[in-house]
Write a protein that holds these residues in place. Structure first.
Motif, PDB file in Angstrom:
ATOM      1  N   THR A  94      -3.611   4.126  -0.376  1.00 58.29           N
ATOM      2  CA  THR A  94      -2.403   4.887  -0.073  1.00 58.29           C
ATOM      3  C   THR A  94      -1.163   3.997  -0.181  1.00 58.29           C
ATOM      4  O   THR A  94      -1.239   2.768  -0.057  1.00 58.29           O
ATOM      5  N   ARG A  95      -0.039   4.649  -0.400  1.00 59.95           N
ATOM      6  CA  ARG A  95       1.231   3.918  -0.500  1.00 59.95           C
ATOM      7  C   ARG A  95       1.553   3.227   0.822  1.00 59.95           C
ATOM      8  O   ARG A  95       2.095   2.124   0.840  1.00 59.95           O
ATOM      9  N   SER A  96       1.202   3.866   1.936  1.00 59.26           N
ATOM     10  CA  SER A  96       1.486   3.267   3.241  1.00 59.26           C
ATOM     11  C   SER A  96       0.726   1.957   3.434  1.00 59.26           C
ATOM     12  O   SER A  96       1.247   1.004   4.008  1.00 59.26           O
ATOM     13  N   SER A  97      -0.507   1.908   2.922  1.00 58.17           N
ATOM     14  CA  SER A  97      -1.298   0.685   3.055  1.00 58.17           C
ATOM     15  C   SER A  97      -0.691  -0.455   2.240  1.00 58.17           C
ATOM     16  O   SER A  97      -0.664  -1.608   2.689  1.00 58.17           O
ATOM     17  N   VAL A  98      -0.198  -0.142   1.055  1.00 55.23           N
ATOM     18  CA  VAL A  98       0.453  -1.159   0.230  1.00 55.23           C
ATOM     19  C   VAL A  98       1.694  -1.693   0.936  1.00 55.23           C
ATOM     20  O   VAL A  98       1.963  -2.900   0.934  1.00 55.23           O
ATOM     21  N   ARG A  99       2.421  -0.803   1.586  1.00 53.68           N
ATOM     22  CA  ARG A  99       3.615  -1.228   2.317  1.00 53.68           C
ATOM     23  C   ARG A  99       3.255  -2.135   3.487  1.00 53.68           C
ATOM     24  O   ARG A  99       3.970  -3.082   3.800  1.00 53.68           O
TER      25      ARG A  99
END
Length: 298
Positions: free
Chosen positions: A3-8
């Motif tokens: 997910t994008r949140s995990s990358v952030r």
């Protein structure tokens, strides 16, 4: 699925705040090699540190600001596996240099996991977390980077020419570390983590950091004098001047209104300015100390 949140939550740009330690090790490395330089940089700054950030975020599940994220997104299960994947890649890159360097990366990674994992959670012990974080992000990282850059083994950790600059990097981090916690008192209290900043109080945190900033400055000046690099002292003091000025202005505002000014924005401003000034200084020191410019005719 990642997910994008995990990358952030990996907070890859945040790794730049630890770059001065790598640059200091680079400046003192006797056996410069382009391939090793790239591998060590990638292993540390693109994979190991982000892995630690993600792992920390997965177990903390912060709802308020954290280093590098003013509004952290909700944590998802894939963050754990993403952080472990980054950790594995860092070990593979380390093994491409030597098993000794990979072993150092492994130790750093395991300690960073112990810092956050609920069964151990070093983070909840104020003095232990301060000592361990400063030691491993400073001294141990300096020795690890020096070993990787020079293709040396574990024995480098106890060499006098590594011990002294390694301790200097720990002094830097021991001074700055409590300031990174000063805006997280409410979140840390809610989670049961008694951080050093929480124990010292907001004003106590600033006085404590001021003491270590003074010790760090004096120690670096002694180090450069001992190496016969008197001219470097003035460059070092020039790099430190805006950091100290920012700190004093921030401290002045905090004295007026601790709740308002002991904030994420001010703390990240301090971190960003410190990283910019110290990275610039250690790049200069690398160029001067290695005289690499002469190789290219400058």
């Amino acid at each position: 699925m990642i997910t994008r949140s995990s990358v952030r939550h990996l907070r890859i740009p945040f790794s730049l705040f630890l770059l001065p330690v790598f640059l200091f090790a680079l400046a003192l490395t006797p056996n410069l090699n382009g391939d090793r330089l790239l591998l060590v940089f990638l292993a540390l700054h693109l994979f190991l540190y982000p892995s630690s950030n993600g792992y920390n975020s997965f177990f903390d599940r912060d709802e308020e600001s954290i280093g590098g994220l003013k509004h952290p997104p909700k944590v998802t299960p894939d963050l754990y596996w993403l952080s472990q994947g980054f950790f594995l890649i860092s070990l593979i890159l380390g093994a491409m240099i030597s098993l000794g360097f990979a072993g150092m990366l492994l130790v750093y990674g395991l300690v960073s996991m112990a810092y956050s994992h609920p069964r151990i959670r070093i983070k909840k012990y104020p003095w232990a977390s301060w000592i361990i974080a400063g030691f491993f992000q400073g001294y141990f990282t300096f020795a690890m980077a020096y070993a990787g850059l020079s293709d040396l083994g574990w024995d480098v950790i106890v060499k006098p020419h590594v011990i002294i600059p390694g301790l200097l990097t720990s002094l830097m981090l021991w001074g700055n570390y409590p300031l990174t916690q000063v805006y997280q008192h409410r979140e840390d209290s809610k989670r049961g983590d008694c951080t050093l900043s929480l124990k010292l109080g907001i004003k106590g945190t600033f006085l404590f950091s001021a003491l270590f900033f003074a010790l760090t400055g004096a120690a670096f000046i002694w180090y450069f004098l001992d190496r016969g690099q008197d001219q470097i002292i003035w460059v070092y003091l020039g790099a430190m001047a805006p950091i100290i000025l920012f700190f004093l202005i921030w401290f002045g505002f905090v004295n007026q209104n601790p709740e308002k000014y002991a904030s994420y924005s001010w703390a990240m401003g301090m971190n960003s300015l410190s990283a910019l000034a110290l990275n610039a200084f250690f790049i200069y020191y690398f160029l001067e100390n290695t005289q690499i410019q002469q190789v290219f005719g400058y």
